[in-house]
Design a protein around this motif. Structure first.
Motif, mmCIF file in Angstrom:
data_model
loop_
_atom_site.group_PDB
_atom_site.id
_atom_site.type_symbol
_atom_site.label_atom_id
_atom_site.label_comp_id
_atom_site.label_asym_id
_atom_site.label_seq_id
_atom_site.Cartn_x
_atom_site.Cartn_y
_atom_site.Cartn_z
ATOM 1 N N TYR A 1 0.820 -1.208 0.000
ATOM 2 C CA TYR A 1 0.000 0.000 0.000
ATOM 3 C C TYR A 1 0.857 1.262 0.000
ATOM 4 O O TYR A 1 0.691 2.149 -0.830
ATOM 5 N N HIS B 1 1.452 3.812 -3.000
ATOM 6 C CA HIS B 1 0.995 5.166 -2.722
ATOM 7 C C HIS B 1 2.102 6.184 -2.989
ATOM 8 O O HIS B 1 1.902 7.206 -3.639
ATOM 9 N N ARG C 1 3.056 6.822 -6.645
ATOM 10 C CA ARG C 1 2.127 7.598 -7.460
ATOM 11 C C ARG C 1 2.508 9.072 -7.547
ATOM 12 O O ARG C 1 2.333 9.684 -8.597
ATOM 13 N N ALA C 2 3.009 9.627 -6.436
ATOM 14 C CA ALA C 2 3.311 11.073 -6.418
ATOM 15 C C ALA C 2 4.323 11.451 -7.495
ATOM 16 O O ALA C 2 4.028 12.307 -8.332
ATOM 17 N N ARG D 1 2.849 11.007 -10.965
ATOM 18 C CA ARG D 1 1.936 12.065 -11.351
ATOM 19 C C ARG D 1 2.732 13.292 -11.815
ATOM 20 O O ARG D 1 2.388 13.956 -12.783
ATOM 21 N N ALA D 2 3.829 13.540 -11.099
ATOM 22 C CA ALA D 2 4.688 14.678 -11.465
ATOM 23 C C ALA D 2 5.256 14.481 -12.865
ATOM 24 O O ALA D 2 5.232 15.404 -13.688
ATOM 25 N N ARG E 1 0.334 6.424 -17.693
ATOM 26 C CA ARG E 1 -1.009 5.899 -17.417
ATOM 27 C C ARG E 1 -0.959 4.399 -17.127
ATOM 28 O O ARG E 1 -1.649 3.907 -16.245
ATOM 29 N N ASP F 1 0.372 3.860 -13.768
ATOM 30 C CA ASP F 1 -0.670 4.237 -12.814
ATOM 31 C C ASP F 1 -1.690 3.105 -12.659
ATOM 32 O O ASP F 1 -2.124 2.796 -11.549
ATOM 33 N N ASN G 1 -2.466 1.144 -9.312
ATOM 34 C CA ASN G 1 -3.849 1.021 -8.844
ATOM 35 C C ASN G 1 -4.211 -0.438 -8.588
ATOM 36 O O ASN G 1 -4.905 -0.751 -7.625
ATOM 37 N N ARG H 1 -5.738 -3.862 -0.862
ATOM 38 C CA ARG H 1 -6.913 -3.454 -0.098
ATOM 39 C C ARG H 1 -7.816 -4.658 0.213
ATOM 40 O O ARG H 1 -8.402 -4.736 1.280
ATOM 41 N N ARG I 1 -6.352 -6.168 3.156
ATOM 42 C CA ARG I 1 -6.321 -5.316 4.355
ATOM 43 C C ARG I 1 -7.677 -5.171 5.032
ATOM 44 O O ARG I 1 -7.766 -5.123 6.253
ATOM 45 N N LEU I 2 -8.723 -5.075 4.216
ATOM 46 C CA LEU I 2 -10.026 -4.750 4.801
ATOM 47 C C LEU I 2 -10.956 -5.956 4.831
ATOM 48 O O LEU I 2 -10.974 -6.742 3.898
ATOM 49 N N LEU J 1 -17.810 3.776 7.613
ATOM 50 C CA LEU J 1 -18.218 4.678 6.555
ATOM 51 C C LEU J 1 -19.707 5.005 6.680
ATOM 52 O O LEU J 1 -20.113 6.143 6.514
ATOM 53 N N VAL K 1 6.015 19.988 -7.647
ATOM 54 C CA VAL K 1 5.294 19.804 -8.909
ATOM 55 C C VAL K 1 3.793 19.929 -8.681
ATOM 56 O O VAL K 1 3.076 20.483 -9.515
ATOM 57 N N VAL L 1 -12.590 8.754 6.026
ATOM 58 C CA VAL L 1 -13.446 8.802 7.218
ATOM 59 C C VAL L 1 -12.933 9.835 8.215
ATOM 60 O O VAL L 1 -13.697 10.656 8.735
#
Lengths: 392, 147
Positions: free
Chosen positions: A154, A158, A161-162, A165-166, A198, A201, A205, A212, A215-216, A384, B15, B106
């Motif tokens: 995760y 995560h 991605r930053a 994206r840049a 893309r 990405d 994803n 996920r 995890r959940l 949620l 950026v 959340v």
């Protein structure tokens, strides 16, 4: 002390003969004395008493003698009996003691054996407790490692991605700002760069989605899978040359809504993407089996060779180069993870050239849960749901 | 969005800051955009503490765009402090993040954020996002007395 007062009988017994003689002598002497005072005949004629005394005395003596002898004999046999009795008594006492000792010994031996067994058992219990603790530790470790791995997947995805994206943004700006100055090749390269961004990405994803699932805890609600499937087909907007339809009515199942959508989306999406023929159809159906429903997504496309059946469910495995078909290679991995998370199984059947069929099982709705009883949120989504109501 | 309303961007990635600035320019959003690089700086900005002691240099923003993953004081920690502060809690905050984590969603909504937007990978998509934010805050009334 009691033996001083001895029974007089044994003494009499011992001297019975002498006593009888003495008594008869005494009787005779008495008779004699009487007879000497008178002439015998006279005396007999006149007075028979002395003779009577003598006779009685003798008779009494003999009677006494006989009685004593009899007594002696009786006493002797009683004594012998007593002796025999006591002997047999002693004997039985001995055998009893022996039996008792033996019993005691046996009991002791059994006790020893038992205590030994007990000790062995105690040790065994100790060992088992130890093993259990060890097992529990191992399970905890494993869970921890699993959780760490999930967190790792995760966090890594995560954080990946930053910068990605840049890169995407910067490439776009270079293109935008210098569109006029770039030649055909430069524009093409920048477009390919954006395409790769893309793709990466999509991969990230995929990893995120996959992690996920682990995890959940999935939510469980009673779903109308027919409706969900129709919505998914609509959202996929299949091309006109491929007819996608549901055969019969799909059942109500207890599932996580997002998960069911994802499974159907990936299976139908794959069927469309890898169809490989100008026209054909894709059908979704469900059959009832013991305790579960088996869903089937069947296509009349090119199919898959059996040797690839295992590979296609593995992460990042694709059967065609990514430049030919844009695929992340994670769709079926996610399908498998979700289905197994809900206690189901996936399998594939295919005849190359004629099409493929992907099956997955989903648990039936428990009898206690009717159509009206829709638990809308459960498990991982509870928080949620809580937030949603708070917002209202 | 009323043109004079200042916007505060709390973002550590250069950026990403550029992305927002560029998207503002492309969407012709003329609002003054102030940038701080983590929660601590943002609090200093809002409270006119060093190096933002000059109120003219650090006007009270009408909207805060907040990243979550930041050094020193992250977005959630910043939100917790902000919403405890009687004078600052009414400033609307829009979370602008890459985090798809449900727990973040959340927690931030529990801290009364006005929106939660995932940063798109594509720049043109991001421009659309910014345009939508602008449109929304043109329609939504803001607390007029921002003191």
């Amino acid at each position: 002390m009691f033996h001083r007062f001895r029974d007089p009988l044994p003494l009499l017994r011992k001297y019975s003969a002498a006593t009888a003689l003495l008594l008869s002598l005494a009787a005779t002497a008495a008779g004699w004395r009487i007879s000497t005072q008178h002439a015998l005949s006279d005396a007999l004629d006149r007075d028979p008493a002395p003779w009577l005394v003598l006779g009685f005395g003798t008779a009494a003596s003999f009677l006494l003698f006989a009685a004593v002898r009899l007594q002696a004999a009786q006493s002797q046999s009683a004594h012998a009996l007593a002796k025999r009795l006591s002997a047999s008594f002693r004997q039985s006492e001995d055998s009893l003691r022996k039996a008792r000792d033996e019993l005691q010994w046996n009991v002791q031996r059994r006790m020893d054996e038992l205590s030994l067994t007990n000790q062995v058992l105690q040790e065994e219990i100790g060992r088992r407790i130890q093993a259990e603790v060890l097992l529990e530790n191992k399970i905890n470790q494993l869970n921890q490692v699993n959780a760490d791995l999930n967190d790792f997947a995760y966090i890594v995805s995560h954080d990946l991605r930053a910068p990605l994206r840049a890169i995407g943004s910067l490439a776009h700006w270079v293109y935008e700002d210098n569109a006029a100055a770039l030649n055909e090749e430069g524009r093409e390269n920048l477009e390919t760069l954006s395409g790769r961004v893309r793709r990466m990405d999509a991969l990230i994803n995929g990893i995120l989605e996959y992690s996920r699932i682990g995890r959940l805890e999935p939510g469980r609600e009673v779903l109308d899978s027919h409706k969900v499937c129709r919505e998914v087909i609509e959202s996929l907007a299949p091309p006109e040359n491929i007819a996608v339809r549901i055969v019969g009515t799909l059942p109500q199942i207890e599932y996580d809504r997002t998960h069911l959508e994802q499974v159907l989306q990936n299976l139908l999406g794959n069927a469309i993407k890898h169809f490989g023929k100008p026209t054909g159809e894709i059908t979704v159906s469900a059959t009832e089996s013991i305790g579960a429903w088996e869903f089937c997504v069947r296509d009349t496309g090119v199919g898959i060779e059996e040797k690839h059946f295992e590979r296609i469910f593995k992460i990042f495995q694709t059967l065609k180069p990514r430049d030919q078909v844009e695929a992340s290679g994670i769709g079926l991995t996610i399908v498998k993870a979700i289905v197994e998370k809900h206690g189901g199984k996936v399998r594939v059947e295919s005849t190359p050239g004629q099409g493929a069929a992907f099956y997955f099982t989903a648990p039936k709705v428990l009898a206690s849960q009717g159509n009206d009883d829709f638990p809308t949120f459960a498990g991982g989504n509870a928080e949620l749901a809580h937030t949603a109501t708070e917002m209202n | 969005m009323r043109r004079e309303i200042p916007i505060l961007l709390v973002e550590d990635d250069m950026v990403d800051v550029k992305t927002v600035q560029r998207a503002f320019k492309q969407s012709k959003i003329g609002n003054p955009l102030y940038v701080t690089h983590n929660g601590e700086e943002a609090l200093a900005f809002l409270r006119h503490e060093e190096p933002y002691s000059d109120p003219d240099e650090a006007p009270r923003p009408g909207l805060i765009l907040l990243d979550l993953n930041m050094p020193v004081l992250n977005g959630i920690e910043f939100l917790q402090i902000l919403k405890e502060d009687e004078s600052l809690r009414r400033i609307p905050v829009i979370v602008l993040t890459t985090s798809r984590d449900e727990t973040d969603l959340v927690r931030t909504y529990n801290l009364s954020v006005a929106g939660y937007i995932l940063k798109p990978v594509d720049f043109p998509q991001f421009v659309d996002v910014v345009k939508t934010i602008d449109l929304y805050w043109s329609l939504s009334e803001m607390v007029p007395c921002l003191v």
